[in-house]
Design a protein around this motif. Structure first.
Motif, PDB file in Angstrom:
ATOM      1  N   VAL A   1       0.840  -1.205   0.000  1.00 40.81           N
ATOM      2  CA  VAL A   1       0.000   0.000   0.000  1.00 40.81           C
ATOM      3  C   VAL A   1       0.869   1.245   0.000  1.00 40.81           C
ATOM      4  CG1 VAL A   1      -1.712   1.309   1.316  1.00 40.81           C
ATOM      5  CG2 VAL A   1      -1.911  -1.176   1.145  1.00 40.81           C
ATOM      6  N   ASN A   2       1.899   1.267   0.822  1.00 44.07           N
ATOM      7  CA  ASN A   2       2.792   2.427   0.876  1.00 44.07           C
ATOM      8  C   ASN A   2       3.422   2.715  -0.482  1.00 44.07           C
ATOM      9  OD1 ASN A   2       2.437   2.780   3.676  1.00 44.07           O
ATOM     10  ND2 ASN A   2       4.036   1.287   4.129  1.00 44.07           N
ATOM     11  N   LEU A   3       3.864   1.662  -1.166  1.00 48.52           N
ATOM     12  CA  LEU A   3       4.565   1.834  -2.435  1.00 48.52           C
ATOM     13  C   LEU A   3       3.643   2.293  -3.559  1.00 48.52           C
ATOM     14  CD1 LEU A   3       6.916  -1.263  -2.215  1.00 48.52           C
ATOM     15  CD2 LEU A   3       7.589   1.141  -2.089  1.00 48.52           C
ATOM     16  N   SER A   4       2.329   2.158  -3.359  1.00 45.40           N
ATOM     17  CA  SER A   4       1.376   2.631  -4.371  1.00 45.40           C
ATOM     18  C   SER A   4       0.875   4.043  -4.079  1.00 45.40           C
ATOM     19  CB  SER A   4       0.184   1.671  -4.451  1.00 45.40           C
ATOM     20  OG  SER A   4      -0.577   1.716  -3.246  1.00 45.40           O
ATOM     21  N   ALA A   5       1.333   4.630  -2.974  1.00 43.01           N
ATOM     22  CA  ALA A   5       0.882   5.965  -2.576  1.00 43.01           C
ATOM     23  C   ALA A   5       1.935   7.009  -2.949  1.00 43.01           C
ATOM     24  CB  ALA A   5       0.628   6.003  -1.070  1.00 43.01           C
ATOM     25  N   PRO A   6       1.500   8.248  -3.249  1.00 45.03           N
ATOM     26  CA  PRO A   6       2.460   9.300  -3.615  1.00 45.03           C
ATOM     27  C   PRO A   6       3.378   9.721  -2.478  1.00 45.03           C
ATOM     28  CG  PRO A   6       0.230  10.201  -3.427  1.00 45.03           C
ATOM     29  CD  PRO A   6       0.105   8.705  -3.355  1.00 45.03           C
ATOM     30  N   ASP A   7       3.079   9.328  -1.244  1.00 43.75           N
ATOM     31  CA  ASP A   7       3.950   9.681  -0.120  1.00 43.75           C
ATOM     32  C   ASP A   7       5.373   9.168  -0.333  1.00 43.75           C
ATOM     33  OD1 ASP A   7       1.805  10.863   1.078  1.00 43.75           O
ATOM     34  OD2 ASP A   7       1.487   9.289   2.578  1.00 43.75           O
ATOM     35  N   VAL A   8       5.510   7.972  -0.892  1.00 44.19           N
ATOM     36  CA  VAL A   8       6.832   7.400  -1.103  1.00 44.19           C
ATOM     37  C   VAL A   8       7.612   8.223  -2.124  1.00 44.19           C
ATOM     38  CG1 VAL A   8       8.030   5.426  -2.111  1.00 44.19           C
ATOM     39  CG2 VAL A   8       6.306   5.056  -0.366  1.00 44.19           C
ATOM     40  N   LEU A   9       6.955   8.636  -3.209  1.00 38.66           N
ATOM     41  CA  LEU A   9       7.627   9.471  -4.209  1.00 38.66           C
ATOM     42  C   LEU A   9       8.098  10.782  -3.594  1.00 38.66           C
ATOM     43  CD1 LEU A   9       5.286   8.927  -7.295  1.00 38.66           C
ATOM     44  CD2 LEU A   9       7.472   7.800  -6.784  1.00 38.66           C
TER      45      LEU A   9
ATOM     46  N   ALA B   1      12.340  14.232  -1.606  1.00 41.66           N
ATOM     47  CA  ALA B   1      12.866  15.089  -0.541  1.00 41.66           C
ATOM     48  C   ALA B   1      14.264  14.651  -0.127  1.00 41.66           C
ATOM     49  CB  ALA B   1      11.923  15.064   0.658  1.00 41.66           C
ATOM     50  N   PHE B   2      14.481  13.337  -0.071  1.00 42.29           N
ATOM     51  CA  PHE B   2      15.808  12.833   0.274  1.00 42.29           C
ATOM     52  C   PHE B   2      16.841  13.256  -0.769  1.00 42.29           C
ATOM     53  CE2 PHE B   2      19.038   9.465  -0.171  1.00 42.29           C
ATOM     54  CZ  PHE B   2      19.598   9.510   1.093  1.00 42.29           C
ATOM     55  N   ALA B   3      16.474  13.113  -2.038  1.00 40.01           N
ATOM     56  CA  ALA B   3      17.397  13.472  -3.107  1.00 40.01           C
ATOM     57  C   ALA B   3      17.689  14.968  -3.135  1.00 40.01           C
ATOM     58  CB  ALA B   3      16.833  13.023  -4.453  1.00 40.01           C
TER      59      ALA B   3
ATOM     60  N   ASP C   1      12.992  18.677   3.735  1.00 40.20           N
ATOM     61  CA  ASP C   1      11.969  17.938   4.475  1.00 40.20           C
ATOM     62  C   ASP C   1      10.807  17.582   3.544  1.00 40.20           C
ATOM     63  OD1 ASP C   1      13.358  18.110   6.867  1.00 40.20           O
ATOM     64  OD2 ASP C   1      12.402  20.018   7.411  1.00 40.20           O
ATOM     65  N   PRO C   2      10.272  16.372   3.658  1.00 43.54           N
ATOM     66  CA  PRO C   2       9.122  16.020   2.820  1.00 43.54           C
ATOM     67  C   PRO C   2       7.864  16.760   3.253  1.00 43.54           C
ATOM     68  CG  PRO C   2       9.577  14.270   4.386  1.00 43.54           C
ATOM     69  CD  PRO C   2      10.684  15.266   4.526  1.00 43.54           C
ATOM     70  N   VAL C   3       6.977  16.989   2.307  1.00 43.63           N
ATOM     71  CA  VAL C   3       5.675  17.610   2.577  1.00 43.63           C
ATOM     72  C   VAL C   3       4.608  16.661   2.045  1.00 43.63           C
ATOM     73  CG1 VAL C   3       4.166  19.585   2.183  1.00 43.63           C
ATOM     74  CG2 VAL C   3       6.647  19.929   2.386  1.00 43.63           C
TER      75      VAL C   3
END
Length: 266
Positions: free
Chosen positions: A236-244, A249-251, A255-257
Motif C-alpha cells: 500500500v505504501n509503495l502505491s501511494a504518492p507519499d513514497v515518491l 525530498a531525500f534526493a 523535508d518532505p511535505v
C-alpha cells in the motif's frame, strides 16, 4: 449564564486537541462526554485534515475516571450493558484511531481516565501527575480496556498489583513501569506536546496508520502472520504518492511535505 461544553475541540495545523472539560469534578467522565468523544473520534480518518490527536483535561487534572455521582443507590444504576456499550465503542475507536495520539496528563488520571490515557500512543505527564486503577475501591472490576492494555505494558504481576490493590502511584513510578512515555515539568509540557504533535502531523499519514496497526495487532500474531501483514502494508505504501515525495525530498536534501488527501483518493 451559558454552560461551557464538556468536551472542547480545537483543530490547528492538523492537530486535533480534545479537552475533557469538567474541572470542578476533575474531569470525571459523564455519559454525555463518552458520547461526544466517541462521535468526534469517528470523524478522524488518515490523510484528512486531522493528522494527530492530543487528549487532555482542563483545570489541572486529566480525569478522575467515570462519573459515579449520579448513582447513589443500587436501584438507580442504569442498564450496565447499555452503559458499557457506549464506553467500549469510545475506547475501541481511540485505540484503533488511524492517526498518532498523545495523552497530555496533568494532575490525576484514575480509573477510566487513566485507561483512556493508556489507550493513546504516547503519554506525556508532569512529575506531579498521579495515577490509579481505582476500580477495586468502588467494588468494580477493571474496565475501559485496562485488562487488555496493562498486561501488555507491564506484565501480569504488575497489572494485577495495580488493579487489585488500586494504589495511587506517582509519575516517576509510572514512567519506570513504561506507563508514561515522557515526563516534562508543568511549565514545559504544553510546548513539548505541541512540538511532538506537529512532528507526528508532518509524517506520512498512510505509513504511520499502518505502522500503528501492525504494532497493535502484531503482539497476538505469529512471526509469519506479522511478516505477511508487513508485506501487505508496504504494498500500500509503495502505491501511494507519499513514497515518491519522501524519495524526492531525500534526493533534494529537504523535508518532505505530505499531501492531506484521504487514502481512498490515492
Amino acid at each position: 449564564m451559558i454552560d461551557e461544553p464538556v468536551l472542547l475541540t480545537d483543530l490547528t495545523d492538523g492537530v486535533l486537541t480534545l479537552t475533557l472539560n469538567r474541572p470542578e469534578r476533575r474531569n470525571a467522565i459523564t455519559r454525555q462526554m463518552w458520547t461526544l468523544l466517541r462521535d468526534r473520534l469517528r470523524d478522524v480518518e488518515p490523510g484528512h485534515d486531522v493528522r494527530a490527536v492530543v487528549l487532555t483535561g482542563a483545570g489541572g487534572a486529566f480525569s478522575s475516571g467515570a462519573d459515579l455521582t449520579a448513582t447513589t443507590g443500587m436501584d438507580e444504576f442504569p442498564d450496565p450493558n447499555e452503559e458499557i456499550r457506549s464506553v467500549n465503542d469510545t475506547v475501541k475507536l481511540l485505540h484503533d484511531l488511524p492517526v498518532p495520539t498523545i495523552a497530555k496528563v496533568r494532575g490525576v488520571a484514575a480509573g477510566a481516565g487513566w485507561n483512556l490515557a493508556l489507550g493513546c500512543d504516547f503519554v506525556v505527564a508532569t512529575p506531579e501527575s498521579r495515577f490509579c486503577q481505582i476500580f477495586a475501591r468502588r467494588a468494580l472490576s477493571v474496565d475501559t480496556g485496562g485488562s487488555w492494555l496493562l498486561p501488555r505494558l507491564v506484565g501480569l504481576q504488575q497489572a494485577k498489583r495495580l488493579t487489585m490493590l488500586a494504589d495511587m502511584i506517582g509519575a516517576d513510578e509510572a514512567h519506570d513501569l513504561g506507563l508514561v512515555t515522557w515526563l516534562r515539568p508543568d511549565t514545559e509540557i504544553d510546548g513539548f506536546v505541541a512540538a511532538l504533535a506537529a512532528r507526528l502531523a508532518a509524517g506520512p499519514p498512510v505509513a504511520l496508520a499502518q505502522t500503528k496497526s501492525l504494532i497493535h495487532y502484531g503482539i497476538d500474531r505469529t512471526l509469519g502472520e506479522a511478516l505477511a501483514g508487513e508485506a501487505a502494508a508496504q504494498a500500500v505504501n509503495l502505491s501511494a504518492p507519499d513514497v515518491l515525495e519522501a524519495f524526492a525530498a531525500f534526493a533534494e536534501k529537504r523535508d518532505p511535505v505530505y499531501r492531506r488527501t484521504p487514502v481512498a483518493e490515492r
